[in-house]
Design an enzyme around this catalytic site. Structure first.
Site, short mmCIF file in Angstrom:
data_model
loop_
_atom_site.label_atom_id
_atom_site.label_comp_id
_atom_site.label_asym_id
_atom_site.label_seq_id
_atom_site.Cartn_x
_atom_site.Cartn_y
_atom_site.Cartn_z
N GLY A 10 13.22 4.33 11.35
CA GLY A 10 11.80 4.01 11.37
C GLY A 10 11.56 2.56 10.99
O GLY A 10 12.23 2.02 10.09
N GLY A 14 6.86 1.42 5.84
CA GLY A 14 7.91 1.78 4.90
C GLY A 14 9.28 1.30 5.34
O GLY A 14 10.04 0.73 4.55
N CYS A 161 -4.81 11.97 5.13
CA CYS A 161 -5.14 10.55 5.03
C CYS A 161 -6.63 10.40 5.32
O CYS A 161 -7.04 10.20 6.46
CB CYS A 161 -4.30 9.75 6.02
SG CYS A 161 -4.39 7.97 5.79
N GLY A 322 0.17 2.77 0.52
CA GLY A 322 1.11 1.66 0.50
C GLY A 322 1.69 1.39 -0.87
O GLY A 322 2.86 1.00 -1.01
N CYS A 355 -6.28 1.91 -2.81
CA CYS A 355 -6.86 1.88 -1.47
C CYS A 355 -8.02 0.90 -1.43
O CYS A 355 -8.83 0.85 -2.36
CB CYS A 355 -7.34 3.27 -1.06
SG CYS A 355 -8.05 3.34 0.61
N LYS A 390 -9.88 -6.90 1.70
CA LYS A 390 -9.10 -6.25 2.77
C LYS A 390 -8.63 -7.30 3.79
O LYS A 390 -7.48 -7.26 4.26
CB LYS A 390 -9.96 -5.17 3.44
CG LYS A 390 -9.32 -4.46 4.63
CD LYS A 390 -8.27 -3.47 4.20
CE LYS A 390 -7.70 -2.70 5.42
NZ LYS A 390 -8.56 -1.58 5.84
#
Length: 437
Positions: A10, A14, A161, A322, A355, A390
């Site tokens: 992947g 991550g 999520c 994250g 977040c 952000k």
């Protein structure tokens, strides 16, 4: 002596930072191979902006082969078809096999649109889970603007999520008001959460009050404890459930445009491998991020199994943010270093959550340490500064990926956010949608 081979499965948020961090931690001790069915990194948190044309996909993409080459990571742009832990082999879709000494699974999830008839880009709703979906959603949004009508946004049963669903509902509201079309668009937020602001975390700080207030001010109606049973063209079928699981009300919600986050499951390459996954295909890990049955396999990010915070009338998953992912990466790198030295692994990830939910003209930020209550830090705040934060963080993280940097950023962001809020730096002017960098 032959160097051990570490395969990373992947290349998302991550996987990419795992490659950088493991290389930095181990130096030349190991051969590192990344396996990915695509060679482009996408900054997924920016997908809501792509879906309303505040961003073009090229702005949030990084081509990985060259940067991985610079970092000494072999890059194989072919997906995995299966894993054979007993043989320490990853089977690739082109028929090749990769033999590993240690495997790090960072695949992210498979999107389970098929579990609800009519859900998803192949059905009647759009998605912001992948940049390809977000680009398709942007095209659909342009067509919607020519003939606006009701919008339904939210997250279905089993979703894990929820932040992006809230974020996107508010971004849509901001964009429609900017276009002076908001009065033509009734909006309903549909979520499997037991209450607004639950977020799969039983709330963080006053996320319930903050998000309910935002939705009231923006004239967004909501349905909680919602189970979506099917989606037809222009009509969503929703069961609103009582606390005991019985059906309270059935809603048939008309819509002209809809974005619903799906449930996740493990990717096909790992599902059903005995001892590796739970029934949903998520990787089982211990406190050191290792699989208990196959200790030469590590896993991190959305693909790992985390039990829910507690029972809810409608299934609600737990987000893997994250902050958590970076912490898992650090623990895996340190544990691999210990193992290669002949020592037992001792490092554990700190499963904290942070977040930034951007609303286009403001937003909500929250931090939970640890993620599952009771917590040492249980903080949330709102303001125009969240939008600016952000934007800044997006640029910071993309630079990190482009340069192959491995230092953790989310923890620094968390400390900066709380520090900034405490000294009341909350008057930072937010960029307007037109001036998003």
């Amino acid at each position: 002596m032959t160097r051990p081979t570490i395969v990373i499965l992947g290349a998302g948020l991550g996987g990419a930072i795992a490659a950088y961090d493991i290389r930095r931690t181990l130096g030349a001790q190991a051969r590192i191979v990344m396996v990915s069915k695509g060679d482009i990194f996408h900054f997924t948190p920016s997908n809501p902006w792509v879906a309303v044309n505040w961003r073009k996909r090229e702005a949030i993409e990084v081509s990985l082969p060259e940067v991985m080459k610079r970092k000494g990571v072999e890059f194989i742009n072919v997906g995995a078809s299966g894993i054979r832990p007993a043989d320490k082999v990853v089977d690739l879709t082109d028929g090749r096999v990769i033999v590993y000494d240690y495997l790090v699974i960072a695949t992210g999830p498979e999107l389970a649109f098929d579990e609800i008839p009519g859900l998803g880009p192949d059905g009647h709703t759009v998605s912001i889970c992948h940049v390809d979906h977000a680009v398709e959603a942007a095209g659909a949004f342009d067509r919607f603007l020519e003939n606006p009508g009701p919008i339904v946004v939210g997250a279905v049963q089993g979703a894990s999520c929820f932040g992006p669903a809230y974020e996107f509902a508010m971004i849509l509201d901001t964009e429609l008001r900017r276009r002076k079309l908001r009065d033509k668009v009734p909006m309903t937020f549909v979520t499997s959460e037991p209450y607004i602001g639950h977020l799969g975390l039983d709330g963080v700080g006053d996320t319930k009050g903050l998000l309910e207030s935002e939705m009231r001010q923006r004239h967004i109606k909501w349905i909680t404890n919602a189970r979506v049973t099917g989606v037809d063209a222009g009509l969503m079928h929703v069961e609103e459930v009582n606390d005991d699981g019985t059906v309270k009300t059935v809603h048939d919600l008309p819509f002209t445009w809809s974005m619903m986050l799906p449930a996740f499951r493990g990717v096909e390459a790992v599902r059903g491998v005995e001892g590796l996954t739970n029934p949903r295909g998520f990787i089982l890990v211990d406190k050191h991020q290792r699989n208990p049955t196959w200790p030469d396999i590590f896993a991190l990010g959305v693909c790992i199994a985390i039990p829910p915070t507690g029972p809810t009338p409608v299934p609600v998953g737990v987000p893997k943010t994250g902050f958590m992912i970076e912490s898992m990466v650090s623990a895996i790198s340190a544990n691999l270093k210990q193992i290669l030295k002949g020592e037992a692994p001792s490092f554990e990830a700190s499963w904290n959550a942070i977040c930034l939910a951007d609303f286009g003209d403001g937003g909500v930020a929250f931090m939970a340490q640890p993620q599952i209550p009771p917590r040492n830090i249980n903080w949330s705040a709102s303001g125009r500064w969240v939008h600016a934060a952000k934007i800044a963080f997006e640029g910071y993280f993309l630079r990190k990926v482009r340069k192959g940097q491995a230092e953790p950023l989310y923890e620094k962001l968390a400390l900066d956010l709380i520090g900034a809020h405490k000294v009341r730096r909350v008057s930072t002017p937010a960029s307007t949608p037109e001036t998003l960098p």
